[in-house]
Design a protein around this motif. Structure first.
Motif, PDB file in Angstrom:
ATOM      1  N   PHE A  42     111.827  -8.350  86.328  1.00 50.21           N
ATOM      2  CA  PHE A  42     110.877  -8.956  87.417  1.00 50.21           C
ATOM      3  C   PHE A  42     109.411  -8.332  86.715  1.00 50.21           C
ATOM      4  N   VAL A  76     106.068 -19.331  83.481  1.00 53.28           N
ATOM      5  CA  VAL A  76     105.314 -18.881  84.740  1.00 53.28           C
ATOM      6  C   VAL A  76     103.879 -18.307  84.622  1.00 53.28           C
ATOM      7  N   ARG A  77     103.715 -17.411  83.456  1.00 54.14           N
ATOM      8  CA  ARG A  77     102.347 -16.966  83.332  1.00 54.14           C
ATOM      9  C   ARG A  77     101.492 -17.926  82.698  1.00 54.14           C
ATOM     10  N   PHE A  87     115.441 -15.678  81.118  1.00 54.87           N
ATOM     11  CA  PHE A  87     114.331 -15.157  81.933  1.00 54.87           C
ATOM     12  C   PHE A  87     113.180 -15.018  81.166  1.00 54.87           C
ATOM     13  N   GLU A  88     113.238 -14.540  79.816  1.00 54.92           N
ATOM     14  CA  GLU A  88     111.925 -14.077  79.037  1.00 54.92           C
ATOM     15  C   GLU A  88     111.271 -15.664  78.932  1.00 54.92           C
ATOM     16  N   PHE A 147     106.502  -8.298  87.234  1.00 63.61           N
ATOM     17  CA  PHE A 147     105.241  -8.742  87.927  1.00 63.61           C
ATOM     18  C   PHE A 147     104.847  -7.620  88.944  1.00 63.61           C
ATOM     19  N   ILE A 175     101.208 -12.751  89.829  1.00 62.43           N
ATOM     20  CA  ILE A 175     101.796 -12.951  88.307  1.00 62.43           C
ATOM     21  C   ILE A 175     100.573 -12.472  87.448  1.00 62.43           C
ATOM     22  N   TYR A 195     109.629 -16.723  82.126  1.00 61.16           N
ATOM     23  CA  TYR A 195     108.451 -16.031  82.603  1.00 61.16           C
ATOM     24  C   TYR A 195     107.297 -16.336  81.797  1.00 61.16           C
TER      25      TYR A 195
END
Length: 246
Positions: free
Chosen positions: A171, A115-116, A108-109, A173, A244, A112
């Motif tokens: 999550f 993602v950012r 996850f870390e 966001f 985001i 993400y």
């Protein structure tokens, strides 16, 4: 990210459920800018294929070349074999990032962070999945027994995130409240058995025990199906949507 799905990728594309058109209509209404989307952990490409109908360009990634080889094709989809946590995409590329029935396998870390990095300002992330199937009280009881008593120990630990409806995943966001969607398929018994054979726990069971536990399950289910009969199979849709950056 684990790869439990390179084997039998053609079966995965053939038997896994699709997603309801109402879901894509909702996303189309919410997401205003549709230049570029990233479908991460694309699997058989079904989300990428739907996004390609409204986005100018869709990039779809998976760690499995076999999955991508069997994925749905469109002129404006670019498929790439890349891990979710480390891609070659430039900064600030995407208006929307989707992950369907895959995020529970990710770090996850690290994901993400990616993602950012790759999201445009005010872009959206959409986590999609589907819960346990529902057919009838009698059939559901048989499948639940199979799930919890026959193959339970063969599920990877990450499976619990699906069982918890993705409500326990990190999550971080700005979350947007979404409608509830249900996916209804019309399946024969053969299609249901094909789907159950794609479960990763079934594959792990076969590898360890040398037999397929779905064979016994099929015998228990046969009295509830007439030849070539199609029954309504319901999948509750798991959905989390967030903004985001900014």
């Amino acid at each position: 990210m684990k790869d439990n799905f390179s084997s039998q990728s053609d079966k995965y594309a053939q038997y896994r459920p699709t997603y309801p058109q109402e879901l894509f209509g909702y996303l189309d209404a919410v997401i205003q800018h549709k230049h570029s989307a990233w479908d991460c952990g694309t699997g058989n490409g079904q989300i990428a294929y739907e996004l390609a109908k409204t986005f100018d360009q869709v990039f779809a990634t998976d760690i499995s070349q076999s999955q991508i080889d069997n994925a749905a094709k469109s002129d404006n989809i670019t498929y790439l074999v890349q891990p979710a946590e480390s891609t070659s995409f430039p900064n600030k590329t995407f208006d929307l990032i989707t992950i369907a029935q895959a995020i529970h396998w990710f770090n996850f870390e690290q994901f993400y962070q990616e993602v950012r990095r790759t999201a445009k300002d005010h872009a959206f992330i959409c986590v999609i999945g589907y819960g346990r199937l529902q057919i009838s009280e009698e059939i559901d009881a048989i499948i639940t027994n199979f799930y919890t008593n026959v193959i339970e120990k063969y599920w990877d630990k990450e499976r619990r995130y699906v069982d918890e409806d993705y409500q326990t995943i990190p999550f971080p966001f700005k979350e947007i409240k979404t409608p509830q969607f249900v996916n209804i398929q019309q399946w024969t018994l053969e299609h249901l058995i094909g789907y159950l054979n794609t479960w990763s726990a079934v594959k792990h069971f076969i590898k360890e025990q040398g037999i397929n536990p779905v064979d016994d399950l099929k015998r228990l289910l046969q009295p509830f199906w007439q030849d070539a009969e199609a029954k309504a199979v319901r999948f509750p849709i798991l959905l989390r949507l967030g903004q985001i950056n900014g």
